[in-house]
Every structure is written in C-alpha cells, then in structure tokens.
Enzyme design. Structure first.
Site, PDB file in Angstrom:
ATOM      1  N   LYS A  13       0.764  -1.350  -0.046  1.00  0.00           N
ATOM      2  CA  LYS A  13       0.071  -0.025   0.095  1.00  0.00           C
ATOM      3  C   LYS A  13       0.749   1.279  -0.160  1.00  0.00           C
ATOM      4  CE  LYS A  13      -4.586  -1.746   1.582  1.00  0.00           C
ATOM      5  NZ  LYS A  13      -5.462  -1.634   2.554  1.00  0.00           N
TER       6      LYS A  13
ATOM      7  N   ARG B 267      -3.921 -10.255   4.422  1.00  0.00           N
ATOM      8  CA  ARG B 267      -4.524 -10.062   3.147  1.00  0.00           C
ATOM      9  C   ARG B 267      -3.225  -9.440   2.432  1.00  0.00           C
ATOM     10  NH1 ARG B 267      -6.873  -6.394  -0.384  1.00  0.00           N
ATOM     11  NH2 ARG B 267      -8.203  -7.385  -1.939  1.00  0.00           N
TER      12      ARG B 267
END
Length: 261
Positions: free
Chosen positions: A204, A238
C-alpha cells in the site's frame, strides 16, 4: 489470504490477472505457496477508482469463485459491496464476505444475514474516489471503534451472530500517512472486541510513501508491517506476496515454538 484482483485498474496488480486463464493460474500459485484464503475482487477500491456495474463485477468474479471452489480446498472470500454479487458468489462457493463498505450499501446487510456466512466489516472514511482528500479524525482508534460498534450492532440487529464477524480497520482507506502508522502502532487496541482482525497492508501507499518506493519495490516494507500486525493481534493477513509472507510467519512461529522443533 492471497489477493486475486480481476480488474484493469487495481493499484498493485491491475490488469495482471485481467483474464480468466491468468487469474486461475495465479490462484493455483497462491494456493501452492500456502494461502489459506483466496480473496476475489472485481472492483478496484484504490483512491480515485471508478465504480463498475453489477454485470461487470459478476462477469469478473463468479467464474473465478466457481474455479477455485472446484479445484482447491481453501476458503474463498468475495471482496464486494454489492448484495447481488454477495448472493451469487456464496451460491457459487464463496465462504466469506469481505466488504470495504461494511454492509452499508443497499440490501447488503439483509442479504449477508440470509446467506449466513462470516462477514468482514472494514472501516473507510468517505468513498474510494474521494477518501484521501483530507481525512480528519479526533482519535483515530476511538473513531474506528465507534464505527465498528455501530456496524456490529446493525449486524446483530439483522440476525448476524457476533461470532460471524471479522474486523478490518482499513489501512489506506481515508487515512493519511501519519494516521496509518498510528493505527499500526495501536492495532492491539482493537483486540478489545475479541473478534478476528483481518489486516491488509500489502504494497500500500503507506509503505511506498514512507520508503519512496514504487509498488514493485514494497515487499520488505510490506513484510515488516505484516510482522508487526501479527505481533499486535492480527489473525488474517491479506497479501499479494504469499510465499514471502508464509516464510515470515514460519520464522515467527519458530521463535515461540522452538521446543517442538
């Protein structure tokens, strides 16, 4: 939890698995590398992402749910906010609803209750197209705790048992760089719910901005963040990089179970 995005515009792997055959092979690979879950999504939720129609999303995800269900003994997570996608995915073999909008879209809550599968409620301030435009919090953890309390109450009122709920604080979803790292530092505070925490930090922008690293150069930072998450109580990670994350967890496990090695 291995990420399988079948979208042309996801922030990390957009377009890489944007065909059925490539997506199937990537699912096979992640299972072989040790994924316990495959999270299938057909709508990008990166900042600024455009929405997709119901028909587009169904065309992208349902064949993959059917493929993974028929070929692998893993949990299948459907990453969607649309009630009809939830319905058809679970009917096709999905085991878990992973909703970045926390069952707030039309009919999502009632349909999820009827499907009687676990649901993951994620916190997001705003919507994907605008969520990174000056997000503001009083106390970020307490604000998210308040949101979770409201959504858990809504789920229970609809008939979803508390034991069927997972929580995701939503790293990168309406949070500044400082917000994200405060959230990671205080992640253990969410253990007060005594519910499983599903954490998504892989590749991210909070990693990229800190390290000044492009998406394909964020593995080390992602693994460090994943390790910290596990130490603070995360139950499910995840991730895009399944093998490397499994290796990291194996090393962590060995440090606490060395007497049985």
């Amino acid at each position: 939890m291995g990420i399988l995005n079948v979208t042309p515009d996801s922030f990390s792997d957009g377009g890489h698995h944007n065909s059925f055959e490539r997506a199937c092979r990537h699912a096979d690979l992640m299972v072989s590398q040790g994924a316990s879950f495959i999270d299938i999504g057909g709508e990008s939720t990166r900042p600024g992402a455009a929405g997709v129609t119901l028909e587009q999303e169904l065309e992208r995800v349902i064949p993959l749910v059917e493929y993974v269900s028929a070929n692998h003994d893993v949990w299948i997570s459907i990453d969607t906010s649309k009630a009809q996608v939830m319905q058809e995915a679970v009917e096709s073999g999905a085991h878990l609803i992973n909703d970045v909008r926390a069952l707030q879209e039309p009919d999502a809550l009632s349909v999820a209750a009827k499907l009687n599968v676990p649901v993951c409620l994620m916190h997001m301030q705003g919507q994907p197209r605008t969520m990174q435009q000056s997000p503001v919090y009083g106390d970020i953890v307490e604000d998210i705790v308040q949101f979770f309390n409201m959504r858990i109450n809504a789920c229970e009122a609809q008939g979803i048992d508390r034991s069927q709920i997972l929580l995701d604080p939503g790293f990168g979803f309406g949070k500044t760089l400082a917000h994200n790292y405060e959230l990671l530092n205080r992640l253990a505070e969410f253990n007060r719910f005594e519910l499983p925490l599903l954490i998504g930090l892989s590749r991210k922008s909070m990693i990229g901005q800190l390290l000044q690293a492009d998406v394909d150069e964020r593995l080390a930072g992602s693994l460090a963040a994943a390790m910290l998450s596990v130490q603070k109580g995360a139950h499910i990670l995840r991730v895009h990089d399944v093998k490397e994350t499994v290796d990291m967890i194996e090393v962590m496990h060995a440090t606490t179970h060395f007497k049985t090695l």
